[in-house]
Structures are given as C-alpha cells and as structure tokens.
Motif scaffolding. Structure first.
Motif, PDB file in Angstrom:
ATOM      1  N   PRO A   9      23.275   9.894   2.416  1.00 41.35           N
ATOM      2  CA  PRO A   9      23.311   9.230   3.721  1.00 41.35           C
ATOM      3  C   PRO A   9      22.848  10.214   4.808  1.00 41.35           C
ATOM      4  CG  PRO A   9      25.426   9.028   2.570  1.00 41.35           C
ATOM      5  CD  PRO A   9      24.566   9.950   1.783  1.00 41.35           C
ATOM      6  N   THR A  10      22.111   9.699   5.793  1.00 41.17           N
ATOM      7  CA  THR A  10      21.573  10.575   6.827  1.00 41.17           C
ATOM      8  C   THR A  10      22.553  10.823   7.959  1.00 41.17           C
ATOM      9  OG1 THR A  10      20.549   8.662   7.875  1.00 41.17           O
ATOM     10  CG2 THR A  10      19.180   9.970   6.354  1.00 41.17           C
ATOM     11  N   GLY A  11      23.594   9.983   8.109  1.00 39.25           N
ATOM     12  CA  GLY A  11      24.504  10.118   9.241  1.00 39.25           C
ATOM     13  C   GLY A  11      25.573  11.180   9.072  1.00 39.25           C
ATOM     14  N   GLU A  12      25.783  11.696   7.870  1.00 45.16           N
ATOM     15  CA  GLU A  12      26.846  12.676   7.650  1.00 45.16           C
ATOM     16  C   GLU A  12      26.350  14.088   7.922  1.00 45.16           C
ATOM     17  OE1 GLU A  12      29.043  10.676   3.937  1.00 45.16           O
ATOM     18  OE2 GLU A  12      29.697  12.698   4.465  1.00 45.16           O
ATOM     19  N   PRO A  13      27.101  14.849   8.719  1.00 43.81           N
ATOM     20  CA  PRO A  13      26.666  16.206   9.056  1.00 43.81           C
ATOM     21  C   PRO A  13      27.015  17.251   7.999  1.00 43.81           C
ATOM     22  CG  PRO A  13      28.674  15.686  10.232  1.00 43.81           C
ATOM     23  CD  PRO A  13      28.280  14.454   9.463  1.00 43.81           C
ATOM     24  N   ASP A  14      27.770  16.887   6.976  1.00 44.18           N
ATOM     25  CA  ASP A  14      28.252  17.912   6.050  1.00 44.18           C
ATOM     26  C   ASP A  14      27.423  18.025   4.773  1.00 44.18           C
ATOM     27  OD1 ASP A  14      31.018  16.353   4.242  1.00 44.18           O
ATOM     28  OD2 ASP A  14      29.140  15.508   4.934  1.00 44.18           O
ATOM     29  N   TRP A  15      26.153  17.703   4.827  1.00 47.18           N
ATOM     30  CA  TRP A  15      25.281  17.821   3.668  1.00 47.18           C
ATOM     31  C   TRP A  15      24.619  19.188   3.642  1.00 47.18           C
ATOM     32  CZ3 TRP A  15      25.346  14.416  -0.181  1.00 47.18           C
ATOM     33  CH2 TRP A  15      25.961  13.190   0.077  1.00 47.18           C
ATOM     34  N   VAL A  41      29.060  19.264 -10.621  1.00 48.26           N
ATOM     35  CA  VAL A  41      28.981  19.217  -9.163  1.00 48.26           C
ATOM     36  C   VAL A  41      28.087  18.037  -8.794  1.00 48.26           C
ATOM     37  CG1 VAL A  41      28.244  20.434  -7.080  1.00 48.26           C
ATOM     38  CG2 VAL A  41      29.218  21.724  -8.969  1.00 48.26           C
ATOM     39  N   PRO A  42      28.615  17.047  -8.064  1.00 44.12           N
ATOM     40  CA  PRO A  42      27.781  15.891  -7.691  1.00 44.12           C
ATOM     41  C   PRO A  42      26.619  16.312  -6.793  1.00 44.12           C
ATOM     42  CG  PRO A  42      30.112  15.448  -7.268  1.00 44.12           C
ATOM     43  CD  PRO A  42      29.992  16.906  -7.601  1.00 44.12           C
ATOM     44  N   ALA A  43      25.445  15.794  -7.083  1.00 46.57           N
ATOM     45  CA  ALA A  43      24.257  16.060  -6.271  1.00 46.57           C
ATOM     46  C   ALA A  43      23.632  14.726  -5.888  1.00 46.57           C
ATOM     47  CB  ALA A  43      23.257  16.905  -7.055  1.00 46.57           C
ATOM     48  N   PHE A  44      23.042  14.709  -4.708  1.00 45.44           N
ATOM     49  CA  PHE A  44      22.306  13.544  -4.234  1.00 45.44           C
ATOM     50  C   PHE A  44      20.882  14.010  -3.986  1.00 45.44           C
ATOM     51  CE2 PHE A  44      26.720  13.090  -3.345  1.00 45.44           C
ATOM     52  CZ  PHE A  44      27.006  11.782  -3.691  1.00 45.44           C
ATOM     53  N   TYR A  45      19.950  13.070  -3.969  1.00 46.57           N
ATOM     54  CA  TYR A  45      18.544  13.437  -3.883  1.00 46.57           C
ATOM     55  C   TYR A  45      17.878  12.807  -2.665  1.00 46.57           C
ATOM     56  CZ  TYR A  45      19.245  15.284  -8.504  1.00 46.57           C
ATOM     57  OH  TYR A  45      19.714  16.019  -9.564  1.00 46.57           O
ATOM     58  N   THR A  46      17.062  13.601  -1.993  1.00 45.01           N
ATOM     59  CA  THR A  46      16.289  13.096  -0.854  1.00 45.01           C
ATOM     60  C   THR A  46      15.110  12.295  -1.397  1.00 45.01           C
ATOM     61  OG1 THR A  46      14.783  14.987  -0.769  1.00 45.01           O
ATOM     62  CG2 THR A  46      16.873  15.191   0.466  1.00 45.01           C
ATOM     63  N   PRO A  47      14.417  11.527  -0.525  1.00 45.40           N
ATOM     64  CA  PRO A  47      13.232  10.800  -1.002  1.00 45.40           C
ATOM     65  C   PRO A  47      12.183  11.736  -1.620  1.00 45.40           C
ATOM     66  CG  PRO A  47      13.900   9.961   1.139  1.00 45.40           C
ATOM     67  CD  PRO A  47      14.760  11.173   0.863  1.00 45.40           C
ATOM     68  N   GLY A  48      12.167  13.000  -1.180  1.00 43.31           N
ATOM     69  CA  GLY A  48      11.228  13.967  -1.748  1.00 43.31           C
ATOM     70  C   GLY A  48      11.721  14.617  -3.027  1.00 43.31           C
ATOM     71  N   GLY A  49      12.925  14.243  -3.509  1.00 42.67           N
ATOM     72  CA  GLY A  49      13.453  14.767  -4.762  1.00 42.67           C
ATOM     73  C   GLY A  49      14.271  16.040  -4.626  1.00 42.67           C
ATOM     74  N   HIS A  50      14.588  16.460  -3.396  1.00 40.57           N
ATOM     75  CA  HIS A  50      15.393  17.661  -3.198  1.00 40.57           C
ATOM     76  C   HIS A  50      16.875  17.325  -3.298  1.00 40.57           C
ATOM     77  CE1 HIS A  50      11.904  19.958  -1.971  1.00 40.57           C
ATOM     78  NE2 HIS A  50      11.529  18.908  -1.251  1.00 40.57           N
ATOM     79  N   ARG A  51      17.626  18.236  -3.866  1.00 38.78           N
ATOM     80  CA  ARG A  51      19.067  18.029  -4.033  1.00 38.78           C
ATOM     81  C   ARG A  51      19.799  18.299  -2.719  1.00 38.78           C
ATOM     82  NH1 ARG A  51      20.300  19.491 -10.082  1.00 38.78           N
ATOM     83  NH2 ARG A  51      18.176  19.730 -10.814  1.00 38.78           N
ATOM     84  N   ARG A  52      20.847  17.508  -2.485  1.00 44.74           N
ATOM     85  CA  ARG A  52      21.749  17.723  -1.361  1.00 44.74           C
ATOM     86  C   ARG A  52      23.175  17.630  -1.905  1.00 44.74           C
ATOM     87  NH1 ARG A  52      17.740  19.391   0.222  1.00 44.74           N
ATOM     88  NH2 ARG A  52      16.572  18.813   2.082  1.00 44.74           N
ATOM     89  N   TYR A  53      24.040  18.442  -1.313  1.00 42.09           N
ATOM     90  CA  TYR A  53      25.429  18.525  -1.768  1.00 42.09           C
ATOM     91  C   TYR A  53      26.358  18.246  -0.595  1.00 42.09           C
ATOM     92  CZ  TYR A  53      23.259  20.743  -5.742  1.00 42.09           C
ATOM     93  OH  TYR A  53      22.465  20.991  -6.833  1.00 42.09           O
ATOM     94  N   ARG A  54      27.378  17.465  -0.857  1.00 47.78           N
ATOM     95  CA  ARG A  54      28.388  17.173   0.155  1.00 47.78           C
ATOM     96  C   ARG A  54      29.401  18.312   0.171  1.00 47.78           C
ATOM     97  NH1 ARG A  54      29.619  11.228  -0.490  1.00 47.78           N
ATOM     98  NH2 ARG A  54      30.169  11.995  -2.522  1.00 47.78           N
ATOM     99  N   ARG A  55      29.691  18.827   1.344  1.00 53.30           N
ATOM    100  CA  ARG A  55      30.612  19.956   1.487  1.00 53.30           C
ATOM    101  C   ARG A  55      31.963  19.667   0.822  1.00 53.30           C
ATOM    102  NH1 ARG A  55      30.277  24.200   4.889  1.00 53.30           N
ATOM    103  NH2 ARG A  55      28.694  23.125   6.100  1.00 53.30           N
ATOM    104  N   ARG A  56      32.503  18.468   0.998  1.00 48.72           N
ATOM    105  CA  ARG A  56      33.820  18.174   0.407  1.00 48.72           C
ATOM    106  C   ARG A  56      33.772  18.159  -1.120  1.00 48.72           C
ATOM    107  NH1 ARG A  56      32.946  13.136   3.028  1.00 48.72           N
ATOM    108  NH2 ARG A  56      32.518  11.474   1.554  1.00 48.72           N
ATOM    109  N   ASP A  57      32.617  17.785  -1.714  1.00 47.72           N
ATOM    110  CA  ASP A  57      32.473  17.858  -3.178  1.00 47.72           C
ATOM    111  C   ASP A  57      32.505  19.307  -3.650  1.00 47.72           C
ATOM    112  OD1 ASP A  57      32.264  15.091  -3.409  1.00 47.72           O
ATOM    113  OD2 ASP A  57      30.061  15.118  -3.398  1.00 47.72           O
TER     114      ASP A  57
END
Length: 191
Positions: A9-15, A41-57
C-alpha cells in the motif's frame, strides 16, 4: 509468506526498502532476501518487482527470532575472528531455532559467558591473541562443563582426538558443511 503479485500500500509510511530492512535487522541484503523467499519475513513487491518490508513485520520477526528474542531457542555462542563466518553460522543456527550470540575473540567470548552462559559454544581454534585451546581451558576453569564444539581450518589426524582430550564435545574441520555443524549442535543441545 511472500506473495509476488501483492503490492505494498502506498499510504503507509512504515515501508522499508530491501537495504533499509537489512540494516534494520543487522544482516546482509542476501540474508533477508533468503528469509523472504523461505517465508520467514513477509515481503511485498512494487510494480517494478522491488521488495518492500513493513516495519512491524520486521519487529515481530526480531521479537520471535532475533538477538535477545523472547521465544528463542537454546543460546549458542559462536566464537571466531572471521565476521563473515560468524554471520553465516548465526543465520543457519537461527533458521534451526537457536538463539545466537557472537564473539570475535576469546576475551569477548568470556565476557559474553559471564553476562549470560550459553548452552553451547562453537569455538574456532585459530584466533589472534588467546587461541581456542586457551579459551577452552579458561572456560572450563571458570564455568565448568558448558558443551563446546571446536572447529578449525588447520586439521590433521589428531585434531579431533586432541579436542576430545581437552574436554571439547566435538570437532569439525573448516571448510565445513553448515548442516554438519548444525547436526552436531542438535545432538548436544536440541533446539
């Protein structure tokens, strides 16, 4: 678990980016990549395929399995002057459920043992200053019978017998298969 099609999600500042997440956890980027691929460790992916991690995870992961984690397994102290080898062993042992502390010298290791006695010590024989044999002797004098597995790149026919005679519970030659060391650790102190 990772979901390659899922987007952060783009609205969360903790990525955090991969590099930021690795720095947050104190590990190499390749390590967190591996943990993501394994679902640790849960990872999420941007449209460009880059990994993003949530701080709380990442915080949850640290609480569960990081240094000082509340529900970690048996404490293992890894003593070696080679930082990369210590990290390699720490990561592999943590994946098996152990809590791990590291020390780069015999002096640092003895201080760590005074602070919190481990259930197992993995000890390099060849280190600058006080070597592994001297540390083993000092440890036995001060702390009794903490199980120790010695390891060394300088292996000869008598190395394992010498280690056993001096009170170590095992000896593994370097370079070694990490699974061999983990299996030996599991025999002495199950996770």
């Amino acid at each position: 678990m990772t979901f390659p099609g899922r987007r952060a999600p783009t609205g969360e500042p903790d990525w955090l980016t991969l590099g930021q997440a690795a720095k947050f956890l104190g590990v190499a980027q390749s390590t967190i990549r591996k943990w993501s691929d394994q679902g640790r460790v849960p990872a999420f992916y941007t449209p460009g395929g880059h990994r993003r991690y949530r701080r709380r995870d990442l915080e949850t992961f640290l609480d569960r399995s990081g240094p000082g984690g509340r529900s970690g397994g048996p404490l293992v102290l890894v003593v070696d002057d080679d930082e990369r080898l210590r990290e390699f062993m720490r990561v592999n042992l943590e994946m098996e459920g152990y809590s791990v502390r590291e020390a780069s010298s015999a002096e640092e290791a003895l201080e760590a043992i005074e602070d919190q006695a481990p259930e197992l010590v993995l000890l390099d024989v060849v280190m600058p200053g006080v070597d592994g044999w001297q540390m083993l002797q000092r440890m036995q004098e001060r702390h009794g019978s903490i199980p120790v597995i010695m390891f060394s790149g300088q292996v000869d026919a008598t190395s394992a017998a010498d280690a056993e005679q001096r009170g170590a519970r095992g000896f593994v030659g370097k370079p070694f298969d990490p699974q061999q060391l983990i299996e030996r650790a599991k025999q002495l102190v199950p996770a």
